[in-house]
Design a protein around this motif. Structure first.
Motif, PDB file in Angstrom:
ATOM      1  N   TYR A 145      29.435  40.856 -14.240  1.00 24.72           N
ATOM      2  CA  TYR A 145      29.504  39.662 -15.066  1.00 24.72           C
ATOM      3  C   TYR A 145      28.205  38.872 -15.183  1.00 24.72           C
ATOM      4  N   ASN A 146      27.105  39.359 -14.633  1.00 27.13           N
ATOM      5  CA  ASN A 146      25.838  38.653 -14.796  1.00 27.13           C
ATOM      6  C   ASN A 146      25.565  38.511 -16.290  1.00 27.13           C
ATOM      7  N   PRO A 147      25.316  37.284 -16.756  1.00 28.95           N
ATOM      8  CA  PRO A 147      25.200  37.080 -18.204  1.00 28.95           C
ATOM      9  C   PRO A 147      24.019  37.787 -18.860  1.00 28.95           C
ATOM     10  N   GLU A 148      23.036  38.187 -18.071  1.00 32.49           N
ATOM     11  CA  GLU A 148      21.865  38.858 -18.648  1.00 32.49           C
ATOM     12  C   GLU A 148      21.836  40.356 -18.378  1.00 32.49           C
ATOM     13  N   MET A 149      22.266  40.766 -17.193  1.00 30.03           N
ATOM     14  CA  MET A 149      22.102  42.163 -16.799  1.00 30.03           C
ATOM     15  C   MET A 149      23.416  42.843 -16.399  1.00 30.03           C
ATOM     16  N   GLY A 150      24.532  42.182 -16.545  1.00 25.15           N
ATOM     17  CA  GLY A 150      25.803  42.751 -16.123  1.00 25.15           C
ATOM     18  C   GLY A 150      26.345  43.780 -17.103  1.00 25.15           C
ATOM     19  N   VAL A 151      27.336  44.498 -16.669  1.00 28.84           N
ATOM     20  CA  VAL A 151      27.953  45.539 -17.482  1.00 28.84           C
ATOM     21  C   VAL A 151      28.577  44.949 -18.746  1.00 28.84           C
ATOM     22  N   VAL A 152      29.209  43.798 -18.628  1.00 26.91           N
ATOM     23  CA  VAL A 152      29.843  43.181 -19.791  1.00 26.91           C
ATOM     24  C   VAL A 152      28.789  42.820 -20.840  1.00 26.91           C
ATOM     25  N   ALA A 153      27.683  42.228 -20.405  1.00 31.67           N
ATOM     26  CA  ALA A 153      26.612  41.865 -21.336  1.00 31.67           C
ATOM     27  C   ALA A 153      25.999  43.112 -21.974  1.00 31.67           C
ATOM     28  N   LEU A 154      25.788  44.137 -21.179  1.00 33.36           N
ATOM     29  CA  LEU A 154      25.226  45.389 -21.696  1.00 33.36           C
ATOM     30  C   LEU A 154      26.163  46.033 -22.714  1.00 33.36           C
ATOM     31  N   ALA A 155      27.448  46.078 -22.405  1.00 33.65           N
ATOM     32  CA  ALA A 155      28.408  46.679 -23.334  1.00 33.65           C
ATOM     33  C   ALA A 155      28.468  45.906 -24.638  1.00 33.65           C
ATOM     34  N   THR A 156      28.424  44.595 -24.554  1.00 34.16           N
ATOM     35  CA  THR A 156      28.432  43.771 -25.765  1.00 34.16           C
ATOM     36  C   THR A 156      27.180  44.025 -26.597  1.00 34.16           C
ATOM     37  N   ASP A 157      26.037  44.123 -25.936  1.00 32.55           N
ATOM     38  CA  ASP A 157      24.795  44.417 -26.648  1.00 32.55           C
ATOM     39  C   ASP A 157      24.835  45.783 -27.323  1.00 32.55           C
ATOM     40  N   VAL A 158      25.402  46.762 -26.640  1.00 31.23           N
ATOM     41  CA  VAL A 158      25.507  48.109 -27.207  1.00 31.23           C
ATOM     42  C   VAL A 158      26.410  48.096 -28.435  1.00 31.23           C
ATOM     43  N   LYS A 159      27.532  47.425 -28.353  1.00 29.22           N
ATOM     44  CA  LYS A 159      28.437  47.346 -29.501  1.00 29.22           C
ATOM     45  C   LYS A 159      27.753  46.670 -30.685  1.00 29.22           C
ATOM     46  N   ASN A 160      27.028  45.597 -30.416  1.00 31.24           N
ATOM     47  CA  ASN A 160      26.316  44.906 -31.497  1.00 31.24           C
ATOM     48  C   ASN A 160      25.226  45.782 -32.105  1.00 31.24           C
ATOM     49  N   TYR A 161      24.546  46.547 -31.269  1.00 31.94           N
ATOM     50  CA  TYR A 161      23.495  47.431 -31.766  1.00 31.94           C
ATOM     51  C   TYR A 161      24.085  48.527 -32.657  1.00 31.94           C
ATOM     52  N   VAL A 162      25.153  49.161 -32.180  1.00 34.35           N
ATOM     53  CA  VAL A 162      25.780  50.230 -32.966  1.00 34.35           C
ATOM     54  C   VAL A 162      26.287  49.670 -34.295  1.00 34.35           C
ATOM     55  N   LYS A 163      26.855  48.475 -34.263  1.00 33.23           N
ATOM     56  CA  LYS A 163      27.334  47.849 -35.491  1.00 33.23           C
ATOM     57  C   LYS A 163      26.177  47.580 -36.446  1.00 33.23           C
ATOM     58  N   SER A 164      25.019  47.135 -35.927  1.00 37.01           N
ATOM     59  CA  SER A 164      23.890  46.840 -36.806  1.00 37.01           C
ATOM     60  C   SER A 164      23.252  48.103 -37.368  1.00 37.01           C
ATOM     61  N   VAL A 165      23.292  49.192 -36.625  1.00 37.10           N
ATOM     62  CA  VAL A 165      22.675  50.441 -37.085  1.00 37.10           C
ATOM     63  C   VAL A 165      23.596  51.184 -38.052  1.00 37.10           C
ATOM     64  N   PHE A 166      24.871  51.293 -37.714  1.00 31.47           N
ATOM     65  CA  PHE A 166      25.781  52.125 -38.492  1.00 31.47           C
ATOM     66  C   PHE A 166      26.671  51.335 -39.453  1.00 31.47           C
ATOM     67  N   GLY A 167      26.925  50.080 -39.159  1.00 33.39           N
ATOM     68  CA  GLY A 167      27.817  49.289 -40.005  1.00 33.39           C
ATOM     69  C   GLY A 167      29.253  49.330 -39.502  1.00 33.39           C
ATOM     70  N   LEU A 168      30.056  48.430 -40.042  1.00 35.76           N
ATOM     71  CA  LEU A 168      31.430  48.267 -39.583  1.00 35.76           C
ATOM     72  C   LEU A 168      32.335  49.452 -39.908  1.00 35.76           C
ATOM     73  N   SER A 169      32.048  50.165 -40.971  1.00 38.93           N
ATOM     74  CA  SER A 169      32.965  51.215 -41.406  1.00 38.93           C
ATOM     75  C   SER A 169      32.608  52.596 -40.865  1.00 38.93           C
ATOM     76  N   HIS A 170      31.515  52.713 -40.139  1.00 39.49           N
ATOM     77  CA  HIS A 170      31.094  54.022 -39.622  1.00 39.49           C
ATOM     78  C   HIS A 170      31.998  54.464 -38.466  1.00 39.49           C
ATOM     79  N   PRO A 171      32.323  55.754 -38.400  1.00 48.88           N
ATOM     80  CA  PRO A 171      33.205  56.248 -37.336  1.00 48.88           C
ATOM     81  C   PRO A 171      32.681  55.973 -35.918  1.00 48.88           C
ATOM     82  N   GLN A 172      31.368  56.012 -35.740  1.00 47.95           N
ATOM     83  CA  GLN A 172      30.838  55.752 -34.401  1.00 47.95           C
ATOM     84  C   GLN A 172      31.100  54.308 -33.968  1.00 47.95           C
ATOM     85  N   TYR A 173      31.004  53.378 -34.890  1.00 46.99           N
ATOM     86  CA  TYR A 173      31.314  51.993 -34.537  1.00 46.99           C
ATOM     87  C   TYR A 173      32.827  51.824 -34.327  1.00 46.99           C
ATOM     88  N   LYS A 174      33.613  52.484 -35.147  1.00 49.24           N
ATOM     89  CA  LYS A 174      35.065  52.372 -35.008  1.00 49.24           C
ATOM     90  C   LYS A 174      35.539  52.892 -33.660  1.00 49.24           C
TER      91      LYS A 174
END
Length: 77
Positions: A37-66
């Motif tokens: 739960y560390n707000p900068e380096m924790g697993v939750v923060a990392l997972a959220t960043d990864v989801k946001n990155y995938v969404k920005s690269v592929f878009g909302l409708s791409h199967p990888q983001y889905k």
């Protein structure tokens, strides 16, 4: 009298052992919470960043983001 003294000493040692284990458990939980739960380096923060990155690269409708959009990560309450 010797029996009571032996029982007392036995219970005292067992109580010390329980206290030591409780301390170790508490430290372990603190370390776990920091890793998750560390707000900068924790697993939750990392997972959220990864989801946001995938969404920005592929878009909302791409199967990888889905695939990952339904995975929920939340900070400890």
């Amino acid at each position: 009298m010797n029996g009571l003294t032996a029982l007392y000493n036995d219970l005292l040692e067992k109580n010390k052992a329980v206290n030591n284990e409780a301390t170790a458990l508490s430290v372990g939980r603190l370390q776990r919470n920091e890793a998750l739960y560390n707000p900068e380096m924790g697993v939750v923060a990392l997972a959220t960043d990864v989801k946001n990155y995938v969404k920005s690269v592929f878009g909302l409708s791409h199967p990888q983001y889905k695939q990952i959009s339904g995975i929920s990560f939340r900070a400890e309450q």
